[in-house]
Design a protein around this motif. Structure first.
Motif, PDB file in Angstrom:
ATOM      1  N   THR A 127       0.831  -1.202   0.000  1.00 52.56           N
ATOM      2  CA  THR A 127       0.000   0.000   0.000  1.00 52.56           C
ATOM      3  C   THR A 127       0.864   1.251   0.000  1.00 52.56           C
ATOM      4  OG1 THR A 127      -1.788  -1.119   1.167  1.00 52.56           O
ATOM      5  CG2 THR A 127      -1.777   1.286   1.243  1.00 52.56           C
ATOM      6  N   VAL A 128       0.556   2.150  -0.925  1.00 52.37           N
ATOM      7  CA  VAL A 128       1.206   3.457  -1.000  1.00 52.37           C
ATOM      8  C   VAL A 128       0.243   4.499  -0.456  1.00 52.37           C
ATOM      9  CG1 VAL A 128       2.033   5.246  -2.597  1.00 52.37           C
ATOM     10  CG2 VAL A 128       2.726   2.858  -2.910  1.00 52.37           C
ATOM     11  N   GLU A 129       0.771   5.408   0.352  1.00 49.22           N
ATOM     12  CA  GLU A 129      -0.031   6.467   0.953  1.00 49.22           C
ATOM     13  C   GLU A 129       0.407   7.822   0.413  1.00 49.22           C
ATOM     14  OE1 GLU A 129      -0.722   8.658   5.298  1.00 49.22           O
ATOM     15  OE2 GLU A 129       0.559   6.873   5.135  1.00 49.22           O
ATOM     16  N   LEU A 130      -0.513   8.564  -0.176  1.00 48.50           N
ATOM     17  CA  LEU A 130      -0.202   9.914  -0.616  1.00 48.50           C
ATOM     18  C   LEU A 130      -0.090  10.848   0.579  1.00 48.50           C
ATOM     19  CD1 LEU A 130      -2.507  10.381  -3.758  1.00 48.50           C
ATOM     20  CD2 LEU A 130      -0.091   9.703  -3.680  1.00 48.50           C
ATOM     21  N   LEU A 131       0.866  11.759   0.512  1.00 48.14           N
ATOM     22  CA  LEU A 131       1.081  12.750   1.551  1.00 48.14           C
ATOM     23  C   LEU A 131       0.382  14.061   1.169  1.00 48.14           C
ATOM     24  CD1 LEU A 131       4.854  11.986   2.188  1.00 48.14           C
ATOM     25  CD2 LEU A 131       2.888  11.225   3.533  1.00 48.14           C
ATOM     26  N   PRO A 132       0.187  14.975   2.104  1.00 44.22           N
ATOM     27  CA  PRO A 132      -0.535  16.213   1.797  1.00 44.22           C
ATOM     28  C   PRO A 132       0.016  16.969   0.591  1.00 44.22           C
ATOM     29  CG  PRO A 132      -0.289  15.992   4.161  1.00 44.22           C
ATOM     30  CD  PRO A 132       0.487  14.857   3.559  1.00 44.22           C
ATOM     31  N   ALA A 133       1.341  16.940   0.385  1.00 42.37           N
ATOM     32  CA  ALA A 133       1.937  17.660  -0.740  1.00 42.37           C
ATOM     33  C   ALA A 133       1.459  17.130  -2.085  1.00 42.37           C
ATOM     34  CB  ALA A 133       3.453  17.578  -0.668  1.00 42.37           C
ATOM     35  N   ALA A 134       0.955  15.896  -2.122  1.00 41.80           N
ATOM     36  CA  ALA A 134       0.471  15.325  -3.377  1.00 41.80           C
ATOM     37  C   ALA A 134      -0.733  16.076  -3.924  1.00 41.80           C
ATOM     38  CB  ALA A 134       0.128  13.847  -3.190  1.00 41.80           C
ATOM     39  N   GLY A 135      -1.420  16.815  -3.063  1.00 44.82           N
ATOM     40  CA  GLY A 135      -2.577  17.570  -3.520  1.00 44.82           C
ATOM     41  C   GLY A 135      -2.238  18.630  -4.536  1.00 44.82           C
ATOM     42  N   ASP A 136      -0.961  19.025  -4.618  1.00 43.39           N
ATOM     43  CA  ASP A 136      -0.525  20.034  -5.575  1.00 43.39           C
ATOM     44  C   ASP A 136       0.139  19.421  -6.800  1.00 43.39           C
ATOM     45  OD1 ASP A 136      -1.363  22.133  -3.882  1.00 43.39           O
ATOM     46  OD2 ASP A 136       0.516  21.998  -2.749  1.00 43.39           O
ATOM     47  N   ALA A 137       0.102  18.104  -6.929  1.00 41.24           N
ATOM     48  CA  ALA A 137       0.764  17.414  -8.038  1.00 41.24           C
ATOM     49  C   ALA A 137      -0.268  16.985  -9.075  1.00 41.24           C
ATOM     50  CB  ALA A 137       1.528  16.198  -7.529  1.00 41.24           C
ATOM     51  N   PRO A 138      -0.287  17.595 -10.266  1.00 41.69           N
ATOM     52  CA  PRO A 138      -1.297  17.253 -11.276  1.00 41.69           C
ATOM     53  C   PRO A 138      -1.314  15.778 -11.655  1.00 41.69           C
ATOM     54  CG  PRO A 138      -0.159  19.282 -11.876  1.00 41.69           C
ATOM     55  CD  PRO A 138       0.579  18.710 -10.707  1.00 41.69           C
ATOM     56  N   LEU A 139      -0.162  15.128 -11.658  1.00 41.13           N
ATOM     57  CA  LEU A 139      -0.114  13.728 -12.073  1.00 41.13           C
ATOM     58  C   LEU A 139      -0.769  12.791 -11.061  1.00 41.13           C
ATOM     59  CD1 LEU A 139       3.445  13.359 -13.652  1.00 41.13           C
ATOM     60  CD2 LEU A 139       1.275  13.804 -14.796  1.00 41.13           C
ATOM     61  N   LEU A 140      -1.056  13.313  -9.873  1.00 43.11           N
ATOM     62  CA  LEU A 140      -1.669  12.486  -8.831  1.00 43.11           C
ATOM     63  C   LEU A 140      -3.079  12.950  -8.477  1.00 43.11           C
ATOM     64  CD1 LEU A 140       1.432  12.210  -6.455  1.00 43.11           C
ATOM     65  CD2 LEU A 140       0.725  10.600  -8.231  1.00 43.11           C
ATOM     66  N   ALA A 141      -3.577  13.951  -9.185  1.00 42.71           N
ATOM     67  CA  ALA A 141      -4.883  14.533  -8.854  1.00 42.71           C
ATOM     68  C   ALA A 141      -5.984  13.481  -8.920  1.00 42.71           C
ATOM     69  CB  ALA A 141      -5.208  15.673  -9.823  1.00 42.71           C
ATOM     70  N   LEU A 143      -6.456  10.800  -7.214  1.00 39.30           N
ATOM     71  CA  LEU A 143      -6.155   9.438  -6.769  1.00 39.30           C
ATOM     72  C   LEU A 143      -6.535   9.282  -5.297  1.00 39.30           C
ATOM     73  CD1 LEU A 143      -2.665   8.680  -8.380  1.00 39.30           C
ATOM     74  CD2 LEU A 143      -4.939   8.034  -9.209  1.00 39.30           C
ATOM     75  N   PRO A 144      -6.907   8.075  -4.886  1.00 37.32           N
ATOM     76  CA  PRO A 144      -7.233   7.859  -3.468  1.00 37.32           C
ATOM     77  C   PRO A 144      -6.004   8.056  -2.594  1.00 37.32           C
ATOM     78  CG  PRO A 144      -7.126   5.777  -4.651  1.00 37.32           C
ATOM     79  CD  PRO A 144      -7.052   6.846  -5.692  1.00 37.32           C
ATOM     80  N   SER A 145      -6.239   8.321  -1.330  1.00 38.26           N
ATOM     81  CA  SER A 145      -5.116   8.580  -0.418  1.00 38.26           C
ATOM     82  C   SER A 145      -4.256   7.338  -0.205  1.00 38.26           C
ATOM     83  CB  SER A 145      -5.634   9.084   0.924  1.00 38.26           C
ATOM     84  OG  SER A 145      -6.477   8.112   1.537  1.00 38.26           O
ATOM     85  N   ALA A 168       4.614  10.701  -1.544  1.00 41.22           N
ATOM     86  CA  ALA A 168       3.990   9.456  -1.086  1.00 41.22           C
ATOM     87  C   ALA A 168       5.001   8.612  -0.329  1.00 41.22           C
ATOM     88  CB  ALA A 168       3.420   8.669  -2.262  1.00 41.22           C
ATOM     89  N   ARG A 169       4.477   7.734   0.513  1.00 40.21           N
ATOM     90  CA  ARG A 169       5.301   6.812   1.277  1.00 40.21           C
ATOM     91  C   ARG A 169       4.581   5.468   1.336  1.00 40.21           C
ATOM     92  NH1 ARG A 169       4.043   9.779   7.065  1.00 40.21           N
ATOM     93  NH2 ARG A 169       1.867   9.104   7.259  1.00 40.21           N
ATOM     94  N   SER A 170       5.297   4.476   1.848  1.00 38.03           N
ATOM     95  CA  SER A 170       4.683   3.200   2.220  1.00 38.03           C
ATOM     96  C   SER A 170       5.099   2.887   3.642  1.00 38.03           C
ATOM     97  CB  SER A 170       5.134   2.079   1.269  1.00 38.03           C
ATOM     98  OG  SER A 170       6.527   1.827   1.414  1.00 38.03           O
ATOM     99  N   GLU A 171       4.558   1.830   4.191  1.00 34.43           N
ATOM    100  CA  GLU A 171       4.933   1.444   5.552  1.00 34.43           C
ATOM    101  C   GLU A 171       6.424   1.164   5.648  1.00 34.43           C
ATOM    102  OE1 GLU A 171       6.024  -0.973   8.837  1.00 34.43           O
ATOM    103  OE2 GLU A 171       5.924  -1.748   6.790  1.00 34.43           O
ATOM    104  N   HIS A 172       7.005   0.672   4.561  1.00 34.98           N
ATOM    105  CA  HIS A 172       8.418   0.301   4.535  1.00 34.98           C
ATOM    106  C   HIS A 172       9.316   1.459   4.127  1.00 34.98           C
ATOM    107  CE1 HIS A 172      12.062  -1.480   2.657  1.00 34.98           C
ATOM    108  NE2 HIS A 172      11.900  -2.472   3.508  1.00 34.98           N
ATOM    109  N   ASP A 173       8.875   2.268   3.179  1.00 38.18           N
ATOM    110  CA  ASP A 173       9.749   3.242   2.519  1.00 38.18           C
ATOM    111  C   ASP A 173       9.144   4.642   2.605  1.00 38.18           C
ATOM    112  OD1 ASP A 173      11.252   4.744   0.531  1.00 38.18           O
ATOM    113  OD2 ASP A 173      11.914   2.823  -0.269  1.00 38.18           O
ATOM    114  N   ALA A 226      -3.299  -2.952  -9.666  1.00 39.39           N
ATOM    115  CA  ALA A 226      -2.890  -1.667  -9.102  1.00 39.39           C
ATOM    116  C   ALA A 226      -3.104  -0.556 -10.133  1.00 39.39           C
ATOM    117  CB  ALA A 226      -1.435  -1.730  -8.657  1.00 39.39           C
ATOM    118  N   PRO A 227      -4.354  -0.342 -10.545  1.00 32.92           N
ATOM    119  CA  PRO A 227      -4.611   0.662 -11.596  1.00 32.92           C
ATOM    120  C   PRO A 227      -4.252   2.075 -11.166  1.00 32.92           C
ATOM    121  CG  PRO A 227      -6.677  -0.076 -10.607  1.00 32.92           C
ATOM    122  CD  PRO A 227      -5.601  -0.989 -10.091  1.00 32.92           C
TER     123      PRO A 227
END
Length: 247
Positions: A127-141, A143-145, A168-173, A226-227
Motif C-alpha cells: 500500500t502506497v499512501e499519498l502525503l498532503p503535498a500530493a494535492g498540488d501534483a497534477p499527475l496524482l490529482a 487518486l485515493p489517499s 507518497a510513502r509506504s509502511e516500509h519506505d 494496481a490501476p
C-alpha cells in the motif's frame, strides 16, 4: 528527417529483468510500452547499461528511466554517465519519470543519498499512501489517499535532494514518490507492473525471499491489480506528449 516530426519519448533502459521474467513479460521497456499504450514509432530505447550513448536531452520530448537489477551505490560507469546526463536534462527542463532504479538514480544524480534499506527488501503488492503535498501534483490529482502498488527493491532513496518534495510513502519506505520541480517525478514502485508480472517475480525469487524471512505464499495471495499506481505512468505520457504536440 521530417522537420515536422515530434521528438521521441526516450526510455532509458538501465537493466533487464531476470530471464524467467523477461521470457514471459519482456524487458522493462516492453512493459512500459505496453502499460502506457505507446507505439514503437513514438519512442527511442537506449540501453545505457550496455554502453549505448544518449543523445543530448534536447533530442527528446520526455524521458522515462527504467528499473534495473543493478545497485546505484555500485557507481558503475554507465550509471554515473547517465546521472550526469540527468543533471543536464533537468537543467534544460526535460520532463522525466524515474521508476525504481530510475527513482533512485534521479535522487543520486541530484544530490540525494541512496543505500540498502536497513529493513531489507520491499516486495509484492503493498500500500502506497499519498502525503498532503500530493494535492498540488497534477499527475496524482484525484487518486485515493491509499492505493496498491507493485514493488521489488533492496535499495531506497534514504535522503532526498535539497528542494525535492516527497509526495507518497509506504509502511516500509518513506520516499515512494518524489517530485523535482515541474515535470520531473519518480516512483519507487513499478507503475508498469501487473499482478502477473509481480507473480512471476515472486516465483523466481521465492527461495531467496524465503531465506530472507518472507512468507511467499502470503505475498502471492495478496497480489491484486494496481490501476491507481499505473496512473502515474499513463498521465506522465499523456501530459508530456500533449505538451510537445501543442507547442
Amino acid at each position: 528527417m521530417n522537420e515536422n516530426a515530434q521528438p521521441p519519448l526516450l526510455i532509458i533502459q538501465t537493466g533487464l529483468p531476470p530471464e524467467p521474467v523477461s521470457n514471459r513479460h519482456g524487458t522493462f521497456s516492453c512493459m512500459i510500452r505496453e502499460a502506457a499504450g505507446l507505439r514503437a514509432g513514438d519512442i527511442e530505447i537506449v540501453a545505457v547499461h550496455r554502453g549505448a550513448e544518449l543523445r543530448p536531452p534536447s533530442s527528446y520530448r520526455a524521458a522515462i528511466i527504467t528499473g534495473s537489477p543493478a545497485m546505484v551505490t555500485d557507481l558503475a560507469d554507465w550509471s554515473e554517465r547517465t546521472a550526469g546526463w540527468i543533471r543536464r536534462a533537468v537543467d534544460l527542463g526535460l520532463p522525466i519519470l524515474g521508476i525504481c532504479y530510475g527513482h533512485q538514480l534521479l535522487a543520486h544524480a541530484l544530490g540525494g543519498r541512496v543505500d540498502f534499506h536497513p529493513r531489507g527488501r520491499e516486495v509484492g503488492t503493498q500500500t502506497v499512501e499519498l502525503l498532503p503535498a500530493a494535492g498540488d501534483a497534477p499527475l496524482l490529482a484525484g487518486l485515493p489517499s491509499h492505493f496498491p502498488a507493485h514493488l521489488i527493491h533492496q535499495q531506497s532513496v534514504m535522503e532526498v535532494p535539497a528542494g525535492a518534495t516527497v509526495l507518497a510513502r509506504s509502511e516500509h519506505d518513506a520516499h515512494q514518490i518524489v517530485q523535482y520541480g515541474d515535470g520531473v517525478i519518480s516512483s519507487q514502485y513499478h507503475p508498469e507492473f501487473c499482478p502477473r508480472i509481480m507473480g512471476t517475480y515472486l516465483t523466481h525469487f521465492g527461495p531467496r525471499l524465503g531465506e530472507e524471512g518472507f512468507d511467499v505464499q502470503a505475498l502471492s495471495a495478496r497480489l491484486r491489480p494496481a490501476p491507481e499506481a499505473r496512473e502515474l505512468l499513463l498521465r506522465f505520457v499523456r501530459q508530456h506528449a500533449a505538451l510537445r504536440e501543442a507547442a
